[in-house]
Design an enzyme around this catalytic site. Structure first.
Site, PDB file in Angstrom:
ATOM      1  N   VAL A   1     -10.396  -4.118  -0.143  1.00 35.42           N
ATOM      2  CA  VAL A   1     -10.046  -3.680   1.210  1.00 35.42           C
ATOM      3  C   VAL A   1      -9.911  -2.161   1.233  1.00 35.42           C
ATOM      4  O   VAL A   1      -9.086  -1.596   0.509  1.00 35.42           O
ATOM      5  CB  VAL A   1      -8.725  -4.327   1.678  1.00 35.42           C
ATOM      6  CG1 VAL A   1      -8.397  -3.882   3.104  1.00 35.42           C
ATOM      7  CG2 VAL A   1      -8.801  -5.845   1.589  1.00 35.42           C
ATOM      8  N   ARG A   2     -10.706  -1.514   2.062  1.00 34.83           N
ATOM      9  CA  ARG A   2     -10.611  -0.065   2.247  1.00 34.83           C
ATOM     10  C   ARG A   2     -10.175   0.238   3.682  1.00 34.83           C
ATOM     11  O   ARG A   2      -9.991  -0.653   4.500  1.00 34.83           O
ATOM     12  CB  ARG A   2     -11.947   0.602   1.947  1.00 34.83           C
ATOM     13  CG  ARG A   2     -12.526   0.271   0.582  1.00 34.83           C
ATOM     14  CD  ARG A   2     -11.683   0.796  -0.572  1.00 34.83           C
ATOM     15  NE  ARG A   2     -12.309   0.468  -1.843  1.00 34.83           N
ATOM     16  CZ  ARG A   2     -13.125   1.292  -2.504  1.00 34.83           C
ATOM     17  NH1 ARG A   2     -13.407   2.494  -2.006  1.00 34.83           N
ATOM     18  NH2 ARG A   2     -13.662   0.913  -3.649  1.00 34.83           N
TER      19      ARG A   2
ATOM     20  N   THR B   1     -11.708   1.463   6.298  1.00 33.22           N
ATOM     21  CA  THR B   1     -12.587   1.113   7.417  1.00 33.22           C
ATOM     22  C   THR B   1     -13.327  -0.203   7.214  1.00 33.22           C
ATOM     23  O   THR B   1     -13.616  -0.898   8.183  1.00 33.22           O
ATOM     24  CB  THR B   1     -13.616   2.229   7.673  1.00 33.22           C
ATOM     25  OG1 THR B   1     -14.362   2.478   6.471  1.00 33.22           O
ATOM     26  CG2 THR B   1     -12.929   3.513   8.109  1.00 33.22           C
TER      27      THR B   1
ATOM     28  N   ASP C   1      -8.410   1.462  -5.840  1.00 38.98           N
ATOM     29  CA  ASP C   1      -9.873   1.537  -5.895  1.00 38.98           C
ATOM     30  C   ASP C   1     -10.335   2.529  -6.943  1.00 38.98           C
ATOM     31  O   ASP C   1     -11.292   2.276  -7.685  1.00 38.98           O
ATOM     32  CB  ASP C   1     -10.439   1.899  -4.520  1.00 38.98           C
ATOM     33  CG  ASP C   1      -9.808   3.149  -3.924  1.00 38.98           C
ATOM     34  OD1 ASP C   1      -8.652   3.475  -4.277  1.00 38.98           O
ATOM     35  OD2 ASP C   1     -10.456   3.804  -3.086  1.00 38.98           O
TER      36      ASP C   1
END
Length: 271
Positions: free
Chosen positions: A7-8, A10, A111
């Site tokens: 999950v980032r 955007t 990340d």
């Protein structure tokens, strides 16, 4: 089958990985928009719709999120909808196997950690990892597999959108390679600034790292690109030697396997 969730800010990447260790392979990957207020139920509905019958074949799950509220919902989702599937969430206290030689290890994004872990595991050498996302992260891992730090710059789309939002004469444009570095219209000018400008930024940062950081000037340094917009810039980059679309997903897999093996196959499942 391992469910990997990245999950980032955007977008979110959901992947399915078959096999383990040297036999691991990403067999499916989807990219969806990240919603910061999404609920565990909505996440489960989306992911179950993507993976279909493979939902019954899951043997594990690993997830990271740069959006804290979404990480909480991912945890709830796994507990409620896949309670028998062992899972690992990348957060402080989880064994990643990569020492963080920075001022405040808790500040380092999950990340960035798993990207460097995956790069070192693949190449077994010092590495510079460039992740092209909403931000461009240029991170450095030593020959001993230590995270040394890095640099963060705004991503291509974020910068282009900001320029359009703050100028009455500019508008949002598609990120694509223009005909020339010299644009002949406003759209091409903005594209040239984004594509060639950011290629120069990345090459400049990589070059400075190789010059300034001891042990990074030789040919044994792996320079690895990943991220959704990496393919757009790769033809313009002089410094990048490798591209791995699935680098983050494999990093998630490595953390899952490390924690599974350390606990003799027993990872957290829902109570």
């Amino acid at each position: 089958m391992l469910l990997a969730i990245d999950v980032r800010n955007t977008h979110t990447v959901v992947g399915l990985i078959s096999g383990s260790k040297e036999h691991a392979k990403v067999v499916q990957q989807w990219r969806i928009r990240t919603e910061s207020e999404i609920t565990a139920d909505e996440l489960a509905l989306t992911i179950d719709g993507l993976i279909g019958d493979d939902s019954e074949r899951l043997t594990g799950a690993a997830a990271l999120s740069t959006v804290p509220s979404v990480l909480h919902e991912v945890r709830l989702m796994l507990d409620q909808y896949w309670p028998s599937v062992p899972h690992v969430l990348i957060e402080p206290g989880v064994r990643t196997g990569i020492p963080l030689l920075v001022d405040n290890p808790k500040e380092v994004g999950a990340d960035r950690i798993v990207n460097c872990l995956a790069a070192f595991h693949r190449f077994q050498s010092p590495a510079i990892v460039i992740d092209f996302g909403s931000s461009i992260c240029v991170d450095v891992v030593s020959a001993k597999g230590e995270f040394l730090g890095g640099a963060i710059a705004p991503g291509l789309q974020v910068s282009s959108d900001a320029a359009a939002a703050r100028s009455a004469a500019l508008r949002r444009v598609e990120l694509a390679r223009p005909r020339s570095v010299i644009g002949k219209n406003t759209v091409e000018c903005m594209q040239a600034g984004a594509v060639f400008g950011f290629a120069g930024l990345v090459d400049g940062l990589v070059g400075r790292i190789r010059e300034d950081v001891p042990g990074f000037g030789g040919d044994d340094v792996a320079i690895v690109a990943t991220g959704h917009t990496a393919p757009l810039l790769l033809p313009e980059l002089d410094t990048v030697s490798h591209y791995d679309q699935h680098l983050t997903l494999h990093g998630l897999r490595l953390v899952f396997e490390r924690n599974r093996d350390a606990q003799r196959g027993r990872l957290k499942t829902a109570r």
